[in-house]
Design a protein around this motif. Structure first.
Motif, PDB file in Angstrom:
ATOM      1  N   LEU A 167       0.874  -1.173   0.000  1.00 16.23           N
ATOM      2  CA  LEU A 167       0.000   0.000   0.000  1.00 16.23           C
ATOM      3  C   LEU A 167       0.906   1.217   0.000  1.00 16.23           C
ATOM      4  N   MET A 168       0.918   1.960  -1.116  1.00 12.86           N
ATOM      5  CA  MET A 168       1.784   3.135  -1.241  1.00 12.86           C
ATOM      6  C   MET A 168       1.180   4.322  -0.484  1.00 12.86           C
ATOM      7  N   LEU A 169       2.055   5.168   0.033  1.00 10.98           N
ATOM      8  CA  LEU A 169       1.588   6.382   0.704  1.00 10.98           C
ATOM      9  C   LEU A 169       0.750   7.230  -0.248  1.00 10.98           C
ATOM     10  N   SER A 170       1.080   7.187  -1.532  1.00  6.60           N
ATOM     11  CA  SER A 170       0.343   7.965  -2.535  1.00  6.60           C
ATOM     12  C   SER A 170      -1.035   7.367  -2.835  1.00  6.60           C
ATOM     13  N   SER A 171      -1.329   6.180  -2.269  1.00  3.63           N
ATOM     14  CA  SER A 171      -2.594   5.500  -2.575  1.00  3.63           C
ATOM     15  C   SER A 171      -3.590   5.531  -1.430  1.00  3.63           C
ATOM     16  N   VAL A 172      -3.368   6.421  -0.455  1.00  6.96           N
ATOM     17  CA  VAL A 172      -4.306   6.556   0.668  1.00  6.96           C
ATOM     18  C   VAL A 172      -4.799   7.994   0.754  1.00  6.96           C
ATOM     19  N   ASN A 173      -5.918   8.171   1.432  1.00  4.59           N
ATOM     20  CA  ASN A 173      -6.430   9.512   1.699  1.00  4.59           C
ATOM     21  C   ASN A 173      -5.677  10.107   2.886  1.00  4.59           C
ATOM     22  N   LEU A 174      -5.273  11.364   2.771  1.00  2.00           N
ATOM     23  CA  LEU A 174      -4.539  12.016   3.843  1.00  2.00           C
ATOM     24  C   LEU A 174      -5.250  13.286   4.293  1.00  2.00           C
ATOM     25  N   PRO A 175      -4.961  13.747   5.518  1.00  3.14           N
ATOM     26  CA  PRO A 175      -5.611  14.972   6.016  1.00  3.14           C
ATOM     27  C   PRO A 175      -5.340  16.159   5.106  1.00  3.14           C
ATOM     28  N   GLY A 176      -6.344  17.002   4.958  1.00  3.65           N
ATOM     29  CA  GLY A 176      -6.164  18.227   4.190  1.00  3.65           C
ATOM     30  C   GLY A 176      -6.610  18.141   2.755  1.00  3.65           C
ATOM     31  N   GLY A 177      -7.227  17.020   2.357  1.00  2.00           N
ATOM     32  CA  GLY A 177      -7.713  16.900   0.988  1.00  2.00           C
ATOM     33  C   GLY A 177      -7.244  15.615   0.349  1.00  2.00           C
ATOM     34  N   VAL A 178      -8.179  14.941  -0.330  1.00  3.94           N
ATOM     35  CA  VAL A 178      -7.902  13.633  -0.898  1.00  3.94           C
ATOM     36  C   VAL A 178      -6.836  13.704  -1.995  1.00  3.94           C
ATOM     37  N   GLN A 179      -6.882  14.757  -2.805  1.00  6.46           N
ATOM     38  CA  GLN A 179      -6.041  14.791  -4.002  1.00  6.46           C
ATOM     39  C   GLN A 179      -4.738  15.563  -3.820  1.00  6.46           C
ATOM     40  N   ARG A 180      -4.463  16.083  -2.609  1.00  8.93           N
ATOM     41  CA  ARG A 180      -3.268  16.916  -2.457  1.00  8.93           C
ATOM     42  C   ARG A 180      -1.980  16.093  -2.588  1.00  8.93           C
ATOM     43  N   ARG A 181      -0.885  16.786  -2.877  1.00 11.06           N
ATOM     44  CA  ARG A 181       0.408  16.106  -3.009  1.00 11.06           C
ATOM     45  C   ARG A 181       0.877  15.574  -1.660  1.00 11.06           C
ATOM     46  N   LYS A 182       1.566  14.429  -1.679  1.00 14.79           N
ATOM     47  CA  LYS A 182       2.101  13.861  -0.446  1.00 14.79           C
ATOM     48  C   LYS A 182       3.391  14.604  -0.086  1.00 14.79           C
ATOM     49  N   LEU A 183       3.513  14.990   1.174  1.00 12.78           N
ATOM     50  CA  LEU A 183       4.645  15.789   1.623  1.00 12.78           C
ATOM     51  C   LEU A 183       5.611  14.942   2.447  1.00 12.78           C
ATOM     52  N   GLU A 184       6.807  15.505   2.684  1.00 15.37           N
ATOM     53  CA  GLU A 184       7.793  14.800   3.514  1.00 15.37           C
ATOM     54  C   GLU A 184       7.241  14.583   4.921  1.00 15.37           C
ATOM     55  N   SER A 185       6.458  15.535   5.407  1.00 14.89           N
ATOM     56  CA  SER A 185       5.880  15.402   6.744  1.00 14.89           C
ATOM     57  C   SER A 185       4.913  14.218   6.818  1.00 14.89           C
ATOM     58  N   ASP A 186       4.246  13.918   5.696  1.00 17.87           N
ATOM     59  CA  ASP A 186       3.346  12.753   5.669  1.00 17.87           C
ATOM     60  C   ASP A 186       4.142  11.466   5.860  1.00 17.87           C
ATOM     61  N   GLU A 187       5.319  11.389   5.219  1.00 20.41           N
ATOM     62  CA  GLU A 187       6.142  10.188   5.324  1.00 20.41           C
ATOM     63  C   GLU A 187       6.632   9.997   6.758  1.00 20.41           C
ATOM     64  N   LEU A 188       6.913  11.099   7.438  1.00 22.87           N
ATOM     65  CA  LEU A 188       7.373  11.018   8.824  1.00 22.87           C
ATOM     66  C   LEU A 188       6.260  10.598   9.778  1.00 22.87           C
ATOM     67  N   GLN A 189       5.006  10.782   9.353  1.00 20.73           N
ATOM     68  CA  GLN A 189       3.865  10.463  10.222  1.00 20.73           C
ATOM     69  C   GLN A 189       3.113   9.206   9.778  1.00 20.73           C
ATOM     70  N   MET A 190       3.754   8.361   8.993  1.00 23.66           N
ATOM     71  CA  MET A 190       3.045   7.213   8.413  1.00 23.66           C
ATOM     72  C   MET A 190       2.391   6.323   9.471  1.00 23.66           C
ATOM     73  N   ARG A 191       3.032   6.182  10.637  1.00 21.74           N
ATOM     74  CA  ARG A 191       2.469   5.316  11.674  1.00 21.74           C
ATOM     75  C   ARG A 191       1.234   5.918  12.336  1.00 21.74           C
ATOM     76  N   THR A 192       0.975   7.205  12.096  1.00 20.93           N
ATOM     77  CA  THR A 192      -0.273   7.775  12.620  1.00 20.93           C
ATOM     78  C   THR A 192      -1.454   7.399  11.724  1.00 20.93           C
ATOM     79  N   PHE A 193      -1.152   6.920  10.513  1.00 20.19           N
ATOM     80  CA  PHE A 193      -2.206   6.466   9.599  1.00 20.19           C
ATOM     81  C   PHE A 193      -2.409   4.957   9.745  1.00 20.19           C
ATOM     82  N   PHE A 194      -1.369   4.178   9.464  1.00 19.86           N
ATOM     83  CA  PHE A 194      -1.408   2.720   9.645  1.00 19.86           C
ATOM     84  C   PHE A 194      -0.111   2.281  10.306  1.00 19.86           C
ATOM     85  N   GLU A 195      -0.221   1.373  11.264  1.00 21.13           N
ATOM     86  CA  GLU A 195       0.970   0.800  11.884  1.00 21.13           C
ATOM     87  C   GLU A 195       0.841  -0.716  11.924  1.00 21.13           C
TER      88      GLU A 195
END
Length: 288
Positions: free
Chosen positions: A99-127
């Motif tokens: 499951l790629m980080l680019s293939s999930v919905n993230l806070p702030g809008g479904v279609q927004r670009r994935k940021l470095e901060s998202d990668e650092l917080q991956m465990r807050t989404f799925f662990e």
């Protein structure tokens, strides 16, 4: 069995259980498919499983087999590892899915670009250990399936329990999200993982304000009353019984089985007793 009788062999779209070495039909009337062989102009089963007929083609789908994914399949899986920009997911297949980080919905809008901060917080989404429902999006060159959860119906699973059945018992249905009138929701993963949980209203699933990341990725289960807990356990035990008798699982079969267990005033834990399980299966077979 002569050729005229063979013409009536197994209605198209139906199935039955067979065992290795069992005579199925005449090779003069039908073509052999996977799980069968021809001996002396007879089509014989080579594995134990479900006999299926499509026009003149007869195949046997093995009961004990790994899930063979297709694009668009709905699957239930468990996170096994968090890696850079991706999660590894155990989905009862030959190898872990991705499951790629680019293939999930993230806070702030479904279609927004994935940021470095998202990668650092991956465990807050799925662990590791989290269960999720996802769709097979594509395959990598090595055959690994790529998943996505870009739908409000997909994502982390809470408020229920997982039941594992042979994948070939889960038929492809119009919808694999089923709500039973007893207040229980079912997600029938085509990979043989079935999620049984507390019913969630459509308005709660979609959210009043759209995507709510805190709710979608929460690890906290809701309060579940005793009657709902009992209903979840009842449905889970029914699925276990039906699977142990190799009964294909559909919304209609599950509803009939649930209603029968209620009519019999049957205690939840007693459903797993052999004689009551046999009676349940016999009732379903008689209705079918």
């Amino acid at each position: 069995m002569d050729i005229d009788e063979d013409e009536d062999f197994l209605e198209v779209g139906s199935s039955k259980i067979t065992y290795p070495g069992e005579y199925l039909t005449s090779s003069q009337a039908f073509m052999r498919g996977h799980g069968t062989y021809v001996d002396d102009e007879e089509v014989i089963a080579s594995v134990s499983g479900m006999v299926e007929r499509v026009n003149k083609l007869v195949t046997v789908r093995a009961i004990r087999t790994r899930y063979n994914p297709e694009v668009g399949d709905l699957v239930v899986g468990r996170i096994t590892e968090v890696q850079p920009r991706r999660w590894k997911v155990e989905a009862n297949s030959r190898q872990d899915a991705v499951l790629m980080l680019s293939s999930v919905n993230l806070p702030g809008g479904v279609q927004r670009r994935k940021l470095e901060s998202d990668e650092l917080q991956m465990r807050t989404f799925f662990e590791e250990g989290d269960l999720l429902v996802a769709e097979v999006q594509a395959f990598f060159s090595d055959g690994t399936m790529s998943l996505h959860t870009r739908s409000l119906s997909y994502g982390k699973l809470r408020n229920g329990q997982l039941v594992t059945v042979p994948p070939n018992l889960v038929r492809r249905l119009k919808s694999h999200f089923i709500s039973l009138p007893c207040g229980v929701d079912l997600i029938l993963g085509l990979n043989g993982y079935i999620w049984v949980s507390k019913h969630i209203k459509e308005s709660e699933r979609e959210g009043e304000e759209g995507f709510d990341a805190e709710a979608v990725y929460s690890n906290q289960n809701d309060q579940i009353n005793d009657s709902t807990r009992m209903a979840i356990s009842r449905v889970a035990n029914i699925i276990t019984v039906l699977a142990s008798h190799s009964i294909p699982l559909t919304d209609l079969v599950l509803l009939e089985a649930y209603e029968w267990s209620i009519e019999q005033d049957m205690d939840v834990k007693n459903l797993l007793q052999d004689e009551l399980g046999d009676a349940l299966v016999a009732s379903i077979s008689a209705r079918g």
